[in-house]
Design a protein around this motif. Structure first.
Motif, PDB file in Angstrom:
ATOM      1  N   UNK A  66      37.497  22.793  24.412  1.00  0.00           N
ATOM      2  CA  UNK A  66      37.248  21.429  23.944  1.00  0.00           C
ATOM      3  C   UNK A  66      36.026  20.861  24.673  1.00  0.00           C
ATOM      4  N   UNK A  67      35.942  21.087  25.985  1.00  0.00           N
ATOM      5  CA  UNK A  67      34.782  20.580  26.727  1.00  0.00           C
ATOM      6  C   UNK A  67      33.506  21.339  26.362  1.00  0.00           C
ATOM      7  N   UNK A  68      33.625  22.597  26.012  1.00  0.00           N
ATOM      8  CA  UNK A  68      32.459  23.318  25.502  1.00  0.00           C
ATOM      9  C   UNK A  68      31.985  22.657  24.203  1.00  0.00           C
ATOM     10  N   UNK A  69      32.935  22.246  23.360  1.00  0.00           N
ATOM     11  CA  UNK A  69      32.587  21.534  22.123  1.00  0.00           C
ATOM     12  C   UNK A  69      31.919  20.202  22.443  1.00  0.00           C
ATOM     13  N   UNK A  70      32.471  19.453  23.402  1.00  0.00           N
ATOM     14  CA  UNK A  70      31.857  18.189  23.813  1.00  0.00           C
ATOM     15  C   UNK A  70      30.430  18.419  24.312  1.00  0.00           C
ATOM     16  N   UNK A  71      30.240  19.484  25.095  1.00  0.00           N
ATOM     17  CA  UNK A  71      28.906  19.797  25.586  1.00  0.00           C
ATOM     18  C   UNK A  71      27.950  20.071  24.448  1.00  0.00           C
ATOM     19  N   UNK A  72      28.424  20.823  23.460  1.00  0.00           N
ATOM     20  CA  UNK A  72      27.584  21.127  22.294  1.00  0.00           C
ATOM     21  C   UNK A  72      27.249  19.858  21.511  1.00  0.00           C
ATOM     22  N   UNK A  73      28.248  18.996  21.348  1.00  0.00           N
ATOM     23  CA  UNK A  73      28.063  17.761  20.590  1.00  0.00           C
ATOM     24  C   UNK A  73      27.387  16.671  21.427  1.00  0.00           C
ATOM     25  N   UNK A  74      27.273  16.884  22.720  1.00  0.00           N
ATOM     26  CA  UNK A  74      26.680  15.950  23.681  1.00  0.00           C
ATOM     27  C   UNK A  74      27.418  14.616  23.729  1.00  0.00           C
ATOM     28  N   UNK A  75      28.723  14.676  23.442  1.00  0.00           N
ATOM     29  CA  UNK A  75      29.563  13.483  23.475  1.00  0.00           C
ATOM     30  C   UNK A  75      31.017  13.904  23.369  1.00  0.00           C
ATOM     31  N   UNK A  76      31.899  12.989  23.721  1.00  0.00           N
ATOM     32  CA  UNK A  76      33.336  13.246  23.610  1.00  0.00           C
ATOM     33  C   UNK A  76      33.816  12.892  22.209  1.00  0.00           C
ATOM     34  N   UNK A  77      33.269  13.580  21.227  1.00  0.00           N
ATOM     35  CA  UNK A  77      33.652  13.389  19.828  1.00  0.00           C
ATOM     36  C   UNK A  77      34.995  14.092  19.594  1.00  0.00           C
ATOM     37  N   UNK A  78      35.924  13.465  18.889  1.00  0.00           N
ATOM     38  CA  UNK A  78      37.213  14.123  18.639  1.00  0.00           C
ATOM     39  C   UNK A  78      37.040  15.488  17.960  1.00  0.00           C
ATOM     40  N   UNK A  79      37.800  16.457  18.430  1.00  0.00           N
ATOM     41  CA  UNK A  79      37.894  17.766  17.789  1.00  0.00           C
ATOM     42  C   UNK A  79      39.370  18.119  17.726  1.00  0.00           C
ATOM     43  N   UNK A  80      39.757  18.868  16.720  1.00  0.00           N
ATOM     44  CA  UNK A  80      41.154  19.250  16.545  1.00  0.00           C
ATOM     45  C   UNK A  80      41.265  20.770  16.573  1.00  0.00           C
ATOM     46  N   UNK A  81      42.100  21.280  17.464  1.00  0.00           N
ATOM     47  CA  UNK A  81      42.330  22.714  17.538  1.00  0.00           C
ATOM     48  C   UNK A  81      43.087  23.139  16.288  1.00  0.00           C
ATOM     49  N   UNK A  82      42.489  24.030  15.498  1.00  0.00           N
ATOM     50  CA  UNK A  82      43.169  24.525  14.302  1.00  0.00           C
ATOM     51  C   UNK A  82      43.714  25.930  14.508  1.00  0.00           C
ATOM     52  N   UNK A  83      43.182  26.634  15.503  1.00  0.00           N
ATOM     53  CA  UNK A  83      43.659  27.972  15.819  1.00  0.00           C
ATOM     54  C   UNK A  83      43.377  28.243  17.289  1.00  0.00           C
ATOM     55  N   UNK A  84      44.347  28.822  17.986  1.00  0.00           N
ATOM     56  CA  UNK A  84      44.176  29.217  19.382  1.00  0.00           C
ATOM     57  C   UNK A  84      44.863  30.558  19.559  1.00  0.00           C
TER      58      UNK A  84
END
Length: 138
Positions: A66-84
């Motif tokens: 999730x934090x890797x996603x935030x880093x990519x998006x350059x913000x704490x934009x909501x993301x939803x785990x669909x598969x883990x």
């Protein structure tokens, strides 16, 4: 503008569930391609034999990605785990676990990530994980 590790740590402290915060995660690095988190190995996270329980490792991996996603998006934009998907390779023992998460591919609606968890100080890989995240529109 990219997130600093301290900004990411503040996001973690202010927005994540108390039981995730109880893992004691520290964000040591974050960039547009990934994030690195550390988790101390404590008695609260261990099962019989002093081995970190799989639930803690899976939660760490998901949070790191999730934090890797935030880093990519350059913000704490909501993301939803669909598969883990988590692969446990060997017992996690020692002083801490480091999780290196990276973005494999980012599209408009989906982001794909992978994580590697390493026991410290042995530097042995203990688990890997992959995840898919849905990125809701802004």
């Amino acid at each position: 503008m990219s997130l600093s590790p301290q900004q990411a740590q503040d996001i973690f402290s202010e927005n994540f569930a108390p039981w995730i915060q109880a893992l004691g995660l520290t964000i040591t690095d974050i960039s547009n391609s990934g994030a690195t988190l550390m988790m101390p190995i404590t008695p609260d996270l261990a099962r019989v034999g002093g081995i970190v329980c799989g639930q803690a490792l899976a939660s760490m991996a998901d949070t790191a990605m999730v934090f890797a996603a935030f880093g990519h998006l350059q913000a704490a934009h909501p993301v939803a785990t669909t598969n883990l998907d988590t692969q446990f390779l060997r017992p996690a023992t020692g002083e801490a676990v480091r999780c290196d998460a990276e973005i494999v591919r980012a599209g408009k609606a989906l982001m794909f990530a992978r994580a590697t968890m390493v026991a410290m100080p042995s530097e042995k890989i203990v688990a890997t994980a992959t995840a898919t995240f849905y990125i809701p529109p802004k």
